[in-house]
Structure formats: structure tokens, C-alpha cells
Scaffold this motif. Structure first.
Motif, PDB file in Angstrom:
ATOM      1  N   LYS A 126       9.781  -5.757 -44.133  1.00 43.87           N
ATOM      2  CA  LYS A 126      10.004  -5.884 -45.573  1.00 43.87           C
ATOM      3  C   LYS A 126      10.702  -4.647 -46.137  1.00 43.87           C
ATOM      4  O   LYS A 126      11.671  -4.753 -46.897  1.00 43.87           O
ATOM      5  CB  LYS A 126       8.675  -6.122 -46.289  1.00 43.87           C
ATOM      6  N   ALA A 127      10.228  -3.470 -45.759  1.00 47.35           N
ATOM      7  CA  ALA A 127      10.824  -2.225 -46.258  1.00 47.35           C
ATOM      8  C   ALA A 127      12.263  -2.070 -45.775  1.00 47.35           C
ATOM      9  O   ALA A 127      13.159  -1.725 -46.558  1.00 47.35           O
ATOM     10  CB  ALA A 127       9.986  -1.027 -45.827  1.00 47.35           C
ATOM     11  N   PHE A 128      12.498  -2.329 -44.494  1.00 49.32           N
ATOM     12  CA  PHE A 128      13.835  -2.158 -43.938  1.00 49.32           C
ATOM     13  C   PHE A 128      14.825  -3.151 -44.543  1.00 49.32           C
ATOM     14  O   PHE A 128      15.968  -2.808 -44.850  1.00 49.32           O
ATOM     15  CB  PHE A 128      13.818  -2.275 -42.420  1.00 49.32           C
ATOM     16  N   THR A 129      14.391  -4.386 -44.714  1.00 48.51           N
ATOM     17  CA  THR A 129      15.258  -5.407 -45.311  1.00 48.51           C
ATOM     18  C   THR A 129      15.580  -5.049 -46.766  1.00 48.51           C
ATOM     19  O   THR A 129      16.719  -5.189 -47.208  1.00 48.51           O
ATOM     20  CB  THR A 129      14.605  -6.794 -45.216  1.00 48.51           C
ATOM     21  N   TYR A 130      14.599  -4.577 -47.495  1.00 47.78           N
ATOM     22  CA  TYR A 130      14.804  -4.167 -48.881  1.00 47.78           C
ATOM     23  C   TYR A 130      15.850  -3.049 -48.953  1.00 47.78           C
ATOM     24  O   TYR A 130      16.777  -3.104 -49.768  1.00 47.78           O
ATOM     25  CB  TYR A 130      13.482  -3.694 -49.498  1.00 47.78           C
ATOM     26  N   MET A 131      15.689  -2.043 -48.094  1.00 47.62           N
ATOM     27  CA  MET A 131      16.630  -0.913 -48.131  1.00 47.62           C
ATOM     28  C   MET A 131      18.039  -1.334 -47.725  1.00 47.62           C
ATOM     29  O   MET A 131      19.016  -0.829 -48.260  1.00 47.62           O
ATOM     30  CB  MET A 131      16.114   0.230 -47.263  1.00 47.62           C
ATOM     31  N   LYS A 132      18.127  -2.283 -46.799  1.00 49.15           N
ATOM     32  CA  LYS A 132      19.454  -2.776 -46.422  1.00 49.15           C
ATOM     33  C   LYS A 132      20.107  -3.483 -47.619  1.00 49.15           C
ATOM     34  O   LYS A 132      21.273  -3.236 -47.930  1.00 49.15           O
ATOM     35  CB  LYS A 132      19.370  -3.724 -45.234  1.00 49.15           C
ATOM     36  N   LYS A 133      19.344  -4.327 -48.285  1.00 45.19           N
ATOM     37  CA  LYS A 133      19.896  -5.124 -49.386  1.00 45.19           C
ATOM     38  C   LYS A 133      20.211  -4.276 -50.617  1.00 45.19           C
ATOM     39  O   LYS A 133      21.295  -4.389 -51.192  1.00 45.19           O
ATOM     40  CB  LYS A 133      18.921  -6.227 -49.761  1.00 45.19           C
ATOM     41  N   TYR A 134      19.288  -3.410 -51.017  1.00 37.46           N
ATOM     42  CA  TYR A 134      19.442  -2.704 -52.287  1.00 37.46           C
ATOM     43  C   TYR A 134      19.983  -1.282 -52.156  1.00 37.46           C
ATOM     44  O   TYR A 134      20.613  -0.786 -53.077  1.00 37.46           O
ATOM     45  CB  TYR A 134      18.109  -2.692 -53.041  1.00 37.46           C
ATOM     46  N   LYS A 159      21.833  -0.413 -49.425  1.00 41.74           N
ATOM     47  CA  LYS A 159      23.049  -0.583 -48.611  1.00 41.74           C
ATOM     48  C   LYS A 159      23.041   0.272 -47.336  1.00 41.74           C
ATOM     49  O   LYS A 159      24.080   0.758 -46.893  1.00 41.74           O
ATOM     50  CB  LYS A 159      24.311  -0.299 -49.429  1.00 41.74           C
ATOM     51  N   ILE A 160      21.855   0.441 -46.744  1.00 37.80           N
ATOM     52  CA  ILE A 160      21.785   1.187 -45.486  1.00 37.80           C
ATOM     53  C   ILE A 160      22.178   0.273 -44.330  1.00 37.80           C
ATOM     54  O   ILE A 160      22.131  -0.949 -44.437  1.00 37.80           O
ATOM     55  CB  ILE A 160      20.378   1.784 -45.236  1.00 37.80           C
ATOM     56  N   ASN A 161      22.583   0.882 -43.220  1.00 40.87           N
ATOM     57  CA  ASN A 161      22.810   0.129 -41.995  1.00 40.87           C
ATOM     58  C   ASN A 161      22.092   0.760 -40.804  1.00 40.87           C
ATOM     59  O   ASN A 161      22.280   0.342 -39.666  1.00 40.87           O
ATOM     60  CB  ASN A 161      24.309  -0.041 -41.713  1.00 40.87           C
ATOM     61  N   ALA A 162      21.257   1.779 -41.082  1.00 42.40           N
ATOM     62  CA  ALA A 162      20.543   2.456 -40.002  1.00 42.40           C
ATOM     63  C   ALA A 162      19.224   3.026 -40.513  1.00 42.40           C
ATOM     64  O   ALA A 162      19.101   3.405 -41.675  1.00 42.40           O
ATOM     65  CB  ALA A 162      21.396   3.588 -39.431  1.00 42.40           C
ATOM     66  N   VAL A 163      18.269   3.093 -39.610  1.00 37.85           N
ATOM     67  CA  VAL A 163      17.002   3.751 -39.889  1.00 37.85           C
ATOM     68  C   VAL A 163      16.641   4.608 -38.677  1.00 37.85           C
ATOM     69  O   VAL A 163      16.918   4.228 -37.539  1.00 37.85           O
ATOM     70  CB  VAL A 163      15.878   2.728 -40.210  1.00 37.85           C
ATOM     71  N   ARG A 164      16.117   5.786 -38.950  1.00 35.81           N
ATOM     72  CA  ARG A 164      15.700   6.696 -37.874  1.00 35.81           C
ATOM     73  C   ARG A 164      14.179   6.729 -37.836  1.00 35.81           C
ATOM     74  O   ARG A 164      13.529   6.942 -38.853  1.00 35.81           O
ATOM     75  CB  ARG A 164      16.251   8.101 -38.123  1.00 35.81           C
ATOM     76  N   LEU A 165      13.629   6.523 -36.658  1.00 37.33           N
ATOM     77  CA  LEU A 165      12.183   6.571 -36.437  1.00 37.33           C
ATOM     78  C   LEU A 165      11.835   7.948 -35.898  1.00 37.33           C
ATOM     79  O   LEU A 165      12.106   8.252 -34.739  1.00 37.33           O
ATOM     80  CB  LEU A 165      11.752   5.491 -35.441  1.00 37.33           C
ATOM     81  N   ALA A 166      11.250   8.801 -36.731  1.00 33.91           N
ATOM     82  CA  ALA A 166      10.972  10.197 -36.370  1.00 33.91           C
ATOM     83  C   ALA A 166       9.618  10.309 -35.666  1.00 33.91           C
ATOM     84  O   ALA A 166       8.568  10.286 -36.306  1.00 33.91           O
ATOM     85  CB  ALA A 166      11.009  11.084 -37.612  1.00 33.91           C
ATOM     86  N   LEU A 167       9.660  10.426 -34.358  1.00 32.87           N
ATOM     87  CA  LEU A 167       8.457  10.582 -33.550  1.00 32.87           C
ATOM     88  C   LEU A 167       8.296  12.067 -33.222  1.00 32.87           C
ATOM     89  O   LEU A 167       8.955  12.590 -32.326  1.00 32.87           O
ATOM     90  CB  LEU A 167       8.568   9.757 -32.263  1.00 32.87           C
ATOM     91  N   TYR A 168       7.451  12.736 -33.995  1.00 29.98           N
ATOM     92  CA  TYR A 168       7.212  14.164 -33.746  1.00 29.98           C
ATOM     93  C   TYR A 168       6.472  14.322 -32.428  1.00 29.98           C
ATOM     94  O   TYR A 168       5.610  13.512 -32.078  1.00 29.98           O
ATOM     95  CB  TYR A 168       6.418  14.780 -34.901  1.00 29.98           C
ATOM     96  N   THR A 169       6.802  15.379 -31.714  1.00 28.86           N
ATOM     97  CA  THR A 169       6.233  15.561 -30.379  1.00 28.86           C
ATOM     98  C   THR A 169       4.985  16.425 -30.362  1.00 28.86           C
ATOM     99  O   THR A 169       4.015  16.088 -29.695  1.00 28.86           O
ATOM    100  CB  THR A 169       7.291  16.174 -29.438  1.00 28.86           C
ATOM    101  N   LEU A 202      27.313   5.394 -39.859  1.00 24.84           N
ATOM    102  CA  LEU A 202      25.922   5.044 -40.116  1.00 24.84           C
ATOM    103  C   LEU A 202      25.475   5.682 -41.417  1.00 24.84           C
ATOM    104  O   LEU A 202      25.720   6.861 -41.660  1.00 24.84           O
ATOM    105  CB  LEU A 202      25.025   5.507 -38.963  1.00 24.84           C
ATOM    106  N   LYS A 203      24.823   4.881 -42.242  1.00 23.16           N
ATOM    107  CA  LYS A 203      24.260   5.344 -43.507  1.00 23.16           C
ATOM    108  C   LYS A 203      22.849   4.797 -43.568  1.00 23.16           C
ATOM    109  O   LYS A 203      22.646   3.589 -43.466  1.00 23.16           O
ATOM    110  CB  LYS A 203      25.081   4.828 -44.689  1.00 23.16           C
ATOM    111  N   GLY A 204      21.892   5.698 -43.706  1.00 23.63           N
ATOM    112  CA  GLY A 204      20.542   5.175 -43.711  1.00 23.63           C
ATOM    113  C   GLY A 204      19.496   6.170 -44.113  1.00 23.63           C
ATOM    114  O   GLY A 204      19.780   7.162 -44.781  1.00 23.63           O
ATOM    115  N   VAL A 206      19.034   1.424 -35.174  1.00 21.52           N
ATOM    116  CA  VAL A 206      17.779   2.176 -35.201  1.00 21.52           C
ATOM    117  C   VAL A 206      17.907   3.369 -34.251  1.00 21.52           C
ATOM    118  O   VAL A 206      18.329   3.223 -33.109  1.00 21.52           O
ATOM    119  CB  VAL A 206      16.565   1.284 -34.850  1.00 21.52           C
ATOM    120  N   ILE A 207      17.606   4.536 -34.767  1.00 19.98           N
ATOM    121  CA  ILE A 207      17.637   5.764 -33.971  1.00 19.98           C
ATOM    122  C   ILE A 207      16.205   6.118 -33.607  1.00 19.98           C
ATOM    123  O   ILE A 207      15.364   6.328 -34.483  1.00 19.98           O
ATOM    124  CB  ILE A 207      18.294   6.916 -34.761  1.00 19.98           C
ATOM    125  N   VAL A 208      15.930   6.156 -32.314  1.00 17.85           N
ATOM    126  CA  VAL A 208      14.619   6.554 -31.819  1.00 17.85           C
ATOM    127  C   VAL A 208      14.680   8.065 -31.608  1.00 17.85           C
ATOM    128  O   VAL A 208      15.337   8.551 -30.695  1.00 17.85           O
ATOM    129  CB  VAL A 208      14.263   5.812 -30.506  1.00 17.85           C
TER     130      VAL A 208
END
Length: 184
Positions: free
Chosen positions: A21-29, A31-41, A3-5, A76-78
Motif C-alpha cells: 500500500k505504501a509503495f503503490t501510494y508513493m509511486k502514484k502520488y 512519482k517514484i520508481n524505486a525504493v531502497r530497503l536499508a538493512l543496517y548491519t 531512478l527516483k525514489g 528495489v535496492i537491497v
């Protein structure tokens, strides 16, 4: 699979960047294949120290992030991001409820990865609270999703992976976080 993201910062602080839009842009330009959604507690406007209305807003942001990442063809990492609360057991009941809800809703999404306690700290150890917390949250997820990958944090901001050796969870799809901080 490697995973690279990218990771969001706290979802309550910058929700405007959680979109297709942001996620698609980052995948295309980028070259990511993952995004982490940081939900602070427990930090400012964190999930566990917010009122009901803000928790609902954060849940919508997580849902938007999962849907956007899925549409973009990303993993996607929750991320249940522990920081100020330190010990994952502090908000264990909320974590169980949150992850049961996510697993029930996204059990058919093979791209969803659950990070159930990112960066436990403040002296809590694997055998002194983290492992039992992980067992409880993993059980809540497994009621709905038997195959998802689950990332378990380790002590000292996920640096004490050595404490897990010979004392792992019995779940075959659990992995353990090791964070390496340069110059520490």
C-alpha cells in the motif's frame, strides 16, 4: 534509466512502512520508481548483531519489501547498510551468505539491485579492504544472477569515488556509489 525514489530507515526500526500500500501510494502520488530497503548491519537490532529470531524477522521484511516493490512496479535496492561496523570486511561472511540467498531467490527479478556496502567508513579505503570485499560479494551474487546491477560503496561514507578510477572491478554491471553531503 534515472531512478527516483525513497529509502526506508533501518528495517528493524520501522518495518511497518514496508508494504504494498505504501509503495503503490508513493509511486502514484510521489512519482517514484524505486525504493531502497536499508538493512543496517551492526547498529541497534542490526542484521549482524541480532539473534537468530531477529535475523529471520529482518529477512522476512526484506522479502516483503522486494515483493511489495515488484508488485508496485518499482525498482528495489537491497541495501547492506554499513555504519557502526565501518569496514565491510567486519561482516563479510554474513554479507556473502545474505547476498547469495537474495540472488538465488530473486535471480529472475530484473528490478532488484544489490547495494553491497553502503557507506564504508572509519578509514577503510578502496584498495585497503573495500575492493576485495566487493569482489567476494559480487562473486557470491554472480553464482545465481549474472545480470543484476550491483552498487559498490566507496570510502568515507561513499565519498571517495576517485579511488575507484583506474581500479574498478571487472564486472560490467557494477556501479560505484558517490554520496554528496551538502555543507561538507
Amino acid at each position: 534509466v534515472q531512478l527516483k525514489g525513497v529509502s526506508t530507515h533501518g528495517l528493524s526500526w520501522y518495518p511497518q512502512y514496508v508494504n504494498q500500500k505504501a509503495f503503490t501510494y508513493m509511486k502514484k502520488y510521489w512519482k517514484i520508481n524505486a525504493v531502497r530497503l536499508a538493512l543496517y548491519t551492526a547498529d541497534y537490532n542490526g542484521y549482524c548483531n541480532s539473534d537468530y529470531a531477529n535475523r529471520l524477522k529482518l529477512l522476512k521484511t526484506v522479502d516483503q519489501g522486494i515483493k511489495s516493490a515488484t508488485s508496485a512496479g518499482l525498482y528495489v535496492i537491497v541495501d547492506w547498510h554499513i555504519l557502526s561496523d565501518g569496514n565491510p570486511q567486519t561482516n563479510q561472511n554474513r554479507a556473502i551468505s545474505f547476498f547469495a540467498r537474495m540472488a538465488k531467490k530473486y535471480k529472475n527479478n530484473t528490478n532488484v539491485i544489490y547495494e553491497i556496502c553502503n557507506e564504508p567508513n572509519g578509514g577503510v579505503t578502496w584498495t585497503g579492504g573495500i575492493k576485495s570485499y566487493c569482489q567476494s560479494v559480487v562473486s557470491a551474487i554472480r553464482k545465481y544472477d549474472s545480470d543484476a546491477i550491483i552498487i559498490c560503496g566507496t570510502g568515507t561514507w561513499s565519498q571517495d569515488i576517485d579511488q575507484v578510477l583506474g581500479n574498478k572491478l571487472s564486472d560490467k554491471n557494477c556501479v560505484y556509489a558517490l554520496h554528496f553531503y551538502a555543507n561538507t
